[in-house]
Design an enzyme around this catalytic site. Structure first.
Site, PDB file in Angstrom:
ATOM      1  N   ARG A 165      57.306 -95.673  24.777  1.00 12.24           N
ATOM      2  CA  ARG A 165      57.636 -97.097  24.887  1.00 12.24           C
ATOM      3  C   ARG A 165      56.593 -97.887  25.669  1.00 12.24           C
ATOM      4  NH1 ARG A 165      62.638 -94.545  25.665  1.00 12.24           N
ATOM      5  NH2 ARG A 165      64.308 -95.133  24.220  1.00 12.24           N
ATOM      6  N   ILE A 166      56.210 -97.350  26.831  1.00 12.34           N
ATOM      7  CA  ILE A 166      55.272 -98.089  27.686  1.00 12.34           C
ATOM      8  C   ILE A 166      53.882 -98.118  27.057  1.00 12.34           C
ATOM      9  CG2 ILE A 166      54.145 -98.139  29.932  1.00 12.34           C
ATOM     10  CD1 ILE A 166      56.723 -96.951  31.114  1.00 12.34           C
ATOM     11  N   ASP A 185      48.929 -88.414  22.155  1.00 19.24           N
ATOM     12  CA  ASP A 185      50.261 -87.967  22.552  1.00 19.24           C
ATOM     13  C   ASP A 185      50.667 -86.830  21.634  1.00 19.24           C
ATOM     14  OD1 ASP A 185      52.994 -87.607  23.152  1.00 19.24           O
ATOM     15  OD2 ASP A 185      53.165 -89.679  23.823  1.00 19.24           O
ATOM     16  N   ALA A 244      51.549 -94.071  36.013  1.00 16.25           N
ATOM     17  CA  ALA A 244      52.522 -93.054  35.580  1.00 16.25           C
ATOM     18  C   ALA A 244      52.889 -92.108  36.710  1.00 16.25           C
ATOM     19  CB  ALA A 244      51.978 -92.296  34.374  1.00 16.25           C
ATOM     20  N   ASP A 269      48.413 -97.125  40.777  1.00 18.61           N
ATOM     21  CA  ASP A 269      49.703 -97.505  41.351  1.00 18.61           C
ATOM     22  C   ASP A 269      50.472 -96.302  41.897  1.00 18.61           C
ATOM     23  OD1 ASP A 269      51.838 -99.500  41.823  1.00 18.61           O
ATOM     24  OD2 ASP A 269      52.936 -98.384  40.285  1.00 18.61           O
ATOM     25  N   GLU A 274      52.783 -89.722  48.478  1.00 18.79           N
ATOM     26  CA  GLU A 274      53.052 -91.127  48.793  1.00 18.79           C
ATOM     27  C   GLU A 274      53.868 -91.236  50.077  1.00 18.79           C
ATOM     28  OE1 GLU A 274      54.922 -92.636  45.251  1.00 18.79           O
ATOM     29  OE2 GLU A 274      53.022 -92.689  44.136  1.00 18.79           O
ATOM     30  N   HIS A 292      53.005 -97.979  44.228  1.00 18.77           N
ATOM     31  CA  HIS A 292      54.007 -97.488  43.285  1.00 18.77           C
ATOM     32  C   HIS A 292      55.051 -98.572  42.990  1.00 18.77           C
ATOM     33  CE1 HIS A 292      55.994 -93.533  41.732  1.00 18.77           C
ATOM     34  NE2 HIS A 292      56.254 -94.545  40.924  1.00 18.77           N
ATOM     35  N   ALA A 295      57.060-100.930  38.376  1.00 18.19           N
ATOM     36  CA  ALA A 295      58.369-101.219  37.795  1.00 18.19           C
ATOM     37  C   ALA A 295      59.162-102.237  38.607  1.00 18.19           C
ATOM     38  CB  ALA A 295      59.184 -99.942  37.662  1.00 18.19           C
TER      39      ALA A 295
END
Length: 326
Positions: A165-166, A185, A244, A269, A274, A292, A295
């Site tokens: 989707r992304i 993919d 991702a 990102d 983290e 991050h 979204a």
């Protein structure tokens, strides 16, 4: 939902929410639980919880709403009343799916809810990186008037690794910038690429051909997808975008190749650890780094939280979830 019902985790709650981003900018996810009469507790420990912390806090819960917390076999074993684990997001690589199935615990996620947000952020990082927006801003605010040159996107080849989707949403946006597209993919049939008019290539072909490589897939087993060899094989002056998973890229090799100029820019990102204290990318040349947050839009926050809360309520009622992973 009342303030008390959202306070720290307590004995007798039905749902433990470990991720602070759940309903952070939207009331709708909390209202789903409130309307269903579901008692909700939030984790006392900071996200992401360690396995030991999650074991301690999940005791007695019937459902977990998690972010990056490790839901291991040990966690599932320690919470015999657990019925469902909901990933507040899409990727479930932090959840032991086999162990969940063995314990009869459903796993749900929120596919599609952050597609627009992450695709937008991908293009934002790409433009910021190649046009050097961050140093340009710093120049102006620092009282200087330096000029920063960078390439146009038109006619450049964007290599999309992960064409779900992304990845497909990124392709639609990149077409608006007149970019050429290729994708890799191995989990998708040729018909998907044909439907979107994007040539399917091997990872080796993509790395060698693309001016920009952008990643949109879960973390594979066996180490970084873009290791030192793959990064070195990229075209001189190319760009890497990762919204991702941090572990998809060899961060040390990427930092070295940025400093040498072989890779001209990167927009990152996500990081292997983290927050990324001591990460070589923190001081690498021409790297645009964000925490991050791809979204993190109000719309995605509402949609994601509502999707997982609705499925949690379904499972607790004995109904089938809409977005079942296990």
């Amino acid at each position: 939902m009342s303030k008390a019902s959202r306070s720290g985790a307590a004995t007798g709650h039905d749902v433990l929410v470990t991720t602070p981003s759940f309903g952070q900018h939207a009331r709708e996810p909390w209202e789903v639980f409130e309307a269903a009469g579901v008692r909700v507790g939030t984790a006392k420990a900071a996200h992401p919880l360690t396995e030991r912390q999650l074991i301690e806090e999940a005791r007695g819960a019937r459902a977990l709403v998690v972010g990056l917390d490790p839901v291991t076999a040990a966690v599932l074993e320690a919470a015999p009343g657990l019925e469902v684990v909901a990933k507040h997001g899409v990727g479930t690589d932090n959840i032991d799916l086999a162990a969940a199935a063995a314990h009869g615990v459903r796993v749900v996620n929120a596919p599609g809810t952050n597609t627009t947000a992450v695709a937008d952020m991908t293009m934002a990082l790409l433009l910021a990186a190649v046009r050097r927006i961050v140093p340009a801003h710093a120049s102006v605010t620092g009282g200087h008037w330096d000029r920063f040159f960078g390439p146009e996107l038109a006619g450049r080849t964007l290599g999309i690794v992960g064409f779900g989707r992304i990845g497909q949403a990124v392709a639609r946006r990149a077409r608006g910038f007149d970019m050429d597209l290729i994708a890799h993919d191995p989990h998708l049939p040729a018909s998907v690429f044909a439907e979107h008019g994007v040539p399917a290539v091997t990872l080796e072909e993509l790395v060698a051909t693309a001016d920009v490589v952008t990643l949109h897939l879960p973390m594979p087993s066996g180490g970084p997808l873009l290791g030192r060899a793959e990064l070195t094989a990229m075209k001189p002056g190319s760009c890497v975008i990762n919204t991702a998973r941090g572990g998809l890229v060899d961060e040390e090799a990427l930092a070295e190749l940025l400093d040498s100029g072989h890779i001209a820019a990167a927009g990152i990102d996500v990081f292997a650890t983290e927050p990324p204290a001591g990460n070589p990318l923190l001081t690498a040349a021409n790297a645009v780094l964000t925490p991050h947050c791809a979204a993190f839009t109000q719309q995605a926050n509402a949609a994601m939280g509502t999707a997982v809360a609705t499925d949690v309520v379904r499972v607790l009622r004995g109904e089938a979830p809409v977005n079942a992973v296990v």
